[in-house]
Design a protein around this motif. Structure first.
Motif, mmCIF file in Angstrom:
data_model
loop_
_atom_site.group_PDB
_atom_site.id
_atom_site.type_symbol
_atom_site.label_atom_id
_atom_site.label_comp_id
_atom_site.label_asym_id
_atom_site.label_seq_id
_atom_site.Cartn_x
_atom_site.Cartn_y
_atom_site.Cartn_z
ATOM 1 N N MET A 38 -6.940 5.129 1.558
ATOM 2 C CA MET A 38 -6.135 4.253 0.951
ATOM 3 C C MET A 38 -6.374 4.145 -0.515
ATOM 4 N N VAL A 39 -5.341 4.265 -1.160
ATOM 5 C CA VAL A 39 -5.335 4.477 -2.597
ATOM 6 C C VAL A 39 -4.229 3.471 -3.388
ATOM 7 N N PRO A 40 -4.569 2.431 -4.033
ATOM 8 C CA PRO A 40 -3.547 2.044 -4.812
ATOM 9 C C PRO A 40 -2.501 2.658 -5.600
ATOM 10 N N GLY A 41 -1.297 2.508 -5.515
ATOM 11 C CA GLY A 41 -0.473 3.539 -6.329
ATOM 12 C C GLY A 41 1.017 2.609 -6.491
ATOM 13 N N GLY A 42 1.988 3.327 -6.492
ATOM 14 C CA GLY A 42 3.333 2.926 -6.927
ATOM 15 C C GLY A 42 3.544 3.651 -8.343
ATOM 16 N N LYS A 43 4.712 4.113 -8.688
ATOM 17 C CA LYS A 43 5.057 4.600 -9.783
ATOM 18 C C LYS A 43 4.913 3.806 -11.066
ATOM 19 N N GLY A 44 5.409 2.397 -10.761
ATOM 20 C CA GLY A 44 5.260 1.307 -11.997
ATOM 21 C C GLY A 44 3.731 1.221 -12.383
ATOM 22 N N ALA A 45 2.897 0.877 -11.223
ATOM 23 C CA ALA A 45 1.398 0.550 -11.502
ATOM 24 C C ALA A 45 0.725 1.876 -11.797
ATOM 25 N N ASN A 46 1.176 2.816 -11.349
ATOM 26 C CA ASN A 46 0.206 4.134 -11.804
ATOM 27 C C ASN A 46 0.633 4.358 -13.483
ATOM 28 N N GLN A 47 1.830 4.198 -13.752
ATOM 29 C CA GLN A 47 2.183 4.379 -14.968
ATOM 30 C C GLN A 47 1.520 3.608 -16.090
ATOM 31 N N ALA A 48 1.517 1.920 -15.567
ATOM 32 C CA ALA A 48 0.968 1.035 -16.409
ATOM 33 C C ALA A 48 -0.418 0.989 -16.578
ATOM 34 N N ILE A 49 -1.195 1.610 -15.564
ATOM 35 C CA ILE A 49 -2.651 1.935 -15.887
ATOM 36 C C ILE A 49 -2.831 3.215 -16.722
ATOM 37 N N ALA A 50 -2.084 4.240 -16.535
ATOM 38 C CA ALA A 50 -2.038 5.391 -17.341
ATOM 39 C C ALA A 50 -1.960 4.992 -18.846
ATOM 40 N N ALA A 51 -0.665 4.136 -19.138
ATOM 41 C CA ALA A 51 -0.654 3.606 -20.404
ATOM 42 C C ALA A 51 -1.964 2.678 -21.004
ATOM 43 N N ARG A 52 -2.198 2.164 -20.246
ATOM 44 C CA ARG A 52 -3.731 1.290 -20.737
ATOM 45 C C ARG A 52 -4.731 2.274 -21.037
ATOM 46 N N ARG A 53 -5.105 3.374 -19.989
ATOM 47 C CA ARG A 53 -6.212 4.083 -20.240
ATOM 48 C C ARG A 53 -5.849 4.984 -21.565
ATOM 49 N N SER A 54 -4.678 5.353 -21.814
ATOM 50 C CA SER A 54 -4.276 6.012 -22.945
ATOM 51 C C SER A 54 -4.641 5.153 -24.416
ATOM 52 N N GLY A 55 -4.688 3.896 -24.223
ATOM 53 C CA GLY A 55 -5.001 3.030 -25.357
ATOM 54 C C GLY A 55 -3.964 2.002 -25.729
ATOM 55 N N ALA A 56 -2.858 1.970 -24.799
ATOM 56 C CA ALA A 56 -1.693 0.784 -25.061
ATOM 57 C C ALA A 56 -2.348 -0.638 -24.381
ATOM 58 N N THR A 57 -1.746 -1.534 -25.220
ATOM 59 C CA THR A 57 -1.905 -2.867 -24.519
ATOM 60 C C THR A 57 -0.572 -2.834 -23.632
ATOM 61 N N VAL A 58 -0.979 -3.297 -22.341
ATOM 62 C CA VAL A 58 0.065 -3.114 -21.173
ATOM 63 C C VAL A 58 0.366 -4.408 -20.303
ATOM 64 N N GLN A 59 1.547 -4.916 -20.100
ATOM 65 C CA GLN A 59 1.770 -6.049 -19.402
ATOM 66 C C GLN A 59 2.595 -5.551 -18.312
ATOM 67 N N PHE A 60 2.274 -5.794 -16.956
ATOM 68 C CA PHE A 60 2.985 -5.424 -15.656
ATOM 69 C C PHE A 60 3.959 -6.204 -15.237
ATOM 70 N N LEU A 61 5.285 -6.042 -14.928
ATOM 71 C CA LEU A 61 6.234 -6.860 -14.280
ATOM 72 C C LEU A 61 6.677 -6.236 -13.063
ATOM 73 N N GLY A 62 6.295 -7.131 -11.786
ATOM 74 C CA GLY A 62 6.674 -6.539 -10.589
ATOM 75 C C GLY A 62 6.462 -7.595 -9.628
ATOM 76 N N ALA A 63 6.144 -7.091 -8.274
ATOM 77 C CA ALA A 63 6.166 -7.966 -7.072
ATOM 78 C C ALA A 63 5.379 -7.588 -5.949
ATOM 79 N N LEU A 64 4.331 -8.349 -5.482
ATOM 80 C CA LEU A 64 3.505 -7.833 -4.378
ATOM 81 C C LEU A 64 4.181 -8.732 -3.019
ATOM 82 N N GLY A 65 3.846 -8.470 -1.865
ATOM 83 C CA GLY A 65 3.881 -9.169 -0.566
ATOM 84 C C GLY A 65 2.877 -10.184 -0.421
ATOM 85 N N ARG A 66 2.761 -10.782 0.695
ATOM 86 C CA ARG A 66 1.845 -11.569 1.130
ATOM 87 C C ARG A 66 1.154 -10.942 2.260
#
Length: 296
Positions: A38-66
């Motif tokens: 089991m690996v956390p993913g989703g295109k939005g989250a993956n791309q956010a992490i990729a941008a951050r690891r590449s040096g950008a300052t990143v804010q994520f806008l999205g939704a989780l369940g409960r």
């Protein structure tokens, strides 16, 4: 010292349920798996992490369940240095992706949106984050109307809108008019056809053959570094997030950076876990003097 680019990522976040097997089953066929994770993913989250690891300052806008997945999904963003203050909690399940990866690294994916599909409104703080960013990075694993509202607000405030139109679907002409940069793979480019003509900057990924850029004044092709492929699941998202982080440095340099990120992501199993950092990308490009901010 140049300030890192500010990227706002509007998109999905999922728990990826990954099965490995010698070959993917045909319709009606049952096959034995060789592993499960089991690996956390989703295109939005993956791309956010990729941008951050590449040096950008990143804010994520999205939704989780409960549900049981939600705490881990939030944690993977914050542990990666992504600002998750705008990640809201909604009733019901979080998004889930069921992924089958065969021995050669190719995969099939079924995405069940969960909370991602209920993310239909942007509040004042969300819009402020979009307006404050240098780049708004979006995909299509959340409702199109949410993407369109964010893109419209970004365009009105001078924020570059970068869209990865995946999964491909019909989009309103008004949304295409707000897109400055589109990132597609070869199959998506064929399906979208004339719709991409309205986009000033189009990047087409070509897997092991690298990526091509078409802009107002030039066309560029950048090859991909040669690597041993293990799992291509996160490669496209690593490419797109890295591209967003490097976009302000010009198309050719951004494509080289993104191709290296995508190649490295394909050398490990899983999506978010395989996303490389700036030092690894720079090393693959052969520039050992590159700073860990994504500059090279």
């Amino acid at each position: 010292m140049t300030q890192p680019p500010k990227v706002a990522v509007l998109g999905s976040i999922n728990m990826d349920l990954v099965c490995t097997t010698e070959h993917r089953p045909e319709p009606g066929e049952t096959v034995l798996g060789t592993g499960f994770t089991m690996v956390p993913g989703g295109k939005g989250a993956n791309q956010a992490i990729a941008a951050r690891r590449s040096g950008a300052t990143v804010q994520f806008l999205g939704a989780l369940g409960r549900d049981l997945f939600a705490p881990r999904l939030r944690e993977v963003l914050t542990d990666s240095g992504v600002d998750a203050a705008r990640l809201r909690s909604l009733p019901g399940a979080s998004g889930v992706a069921s992924i089958v990866v065969e021995a050669g690294g190719e995969n099939t994916i079924i995405v069940t949106p969960g909370a991602n599909g209920q993310f239909r409104e942007l509040d004042a703080d969300d819009l402020a984050a979009v307006a404050d960013a240098d780049i708004l990075l979006c995909q299509l694993e959340i409702p199109v109307e949410t993407v369109a509202a964010a893109a419209r607000h970004a365009r009105a405030h001078g924020t570059v809108v970068l869209l990865n139109p995946s999964p491909v679907r019909e989009l309103p002409a008004e949304l295409w008019g707000d897109i400055e940069v589109a990132v597609v793979n070869s199959g998506e480019a064929r399906r979208l056809g004339a719709a991409l003509a309205a986009v000033p900057h189009v990047i087409t990924t070509r897997g092991a053959d690298g990526a091509a850029y078409r802009g107002p004044d030039e066309e560029v092709h950048v090859p991909s570094p040669k690597v041993r492929v293990v799992d291509t699941t996160g490669a496209g998202d690593a490419f797109t997030g890295a591209l967003a982080a490097a976009w302000q440095r010009g198309p050719e340099r951004a494509l080289a950076w993104a191709c290296a990120a995508g190649a490295l992501a394909a050398t490990q199993l899983g999506a978010s876990a395989s996303i490389p950092d700036a030092a690894a990308i720079a090393g693959l490009l052969g520039n050992t003097n590159a700073e860990a901010t994504g500059r090279y």
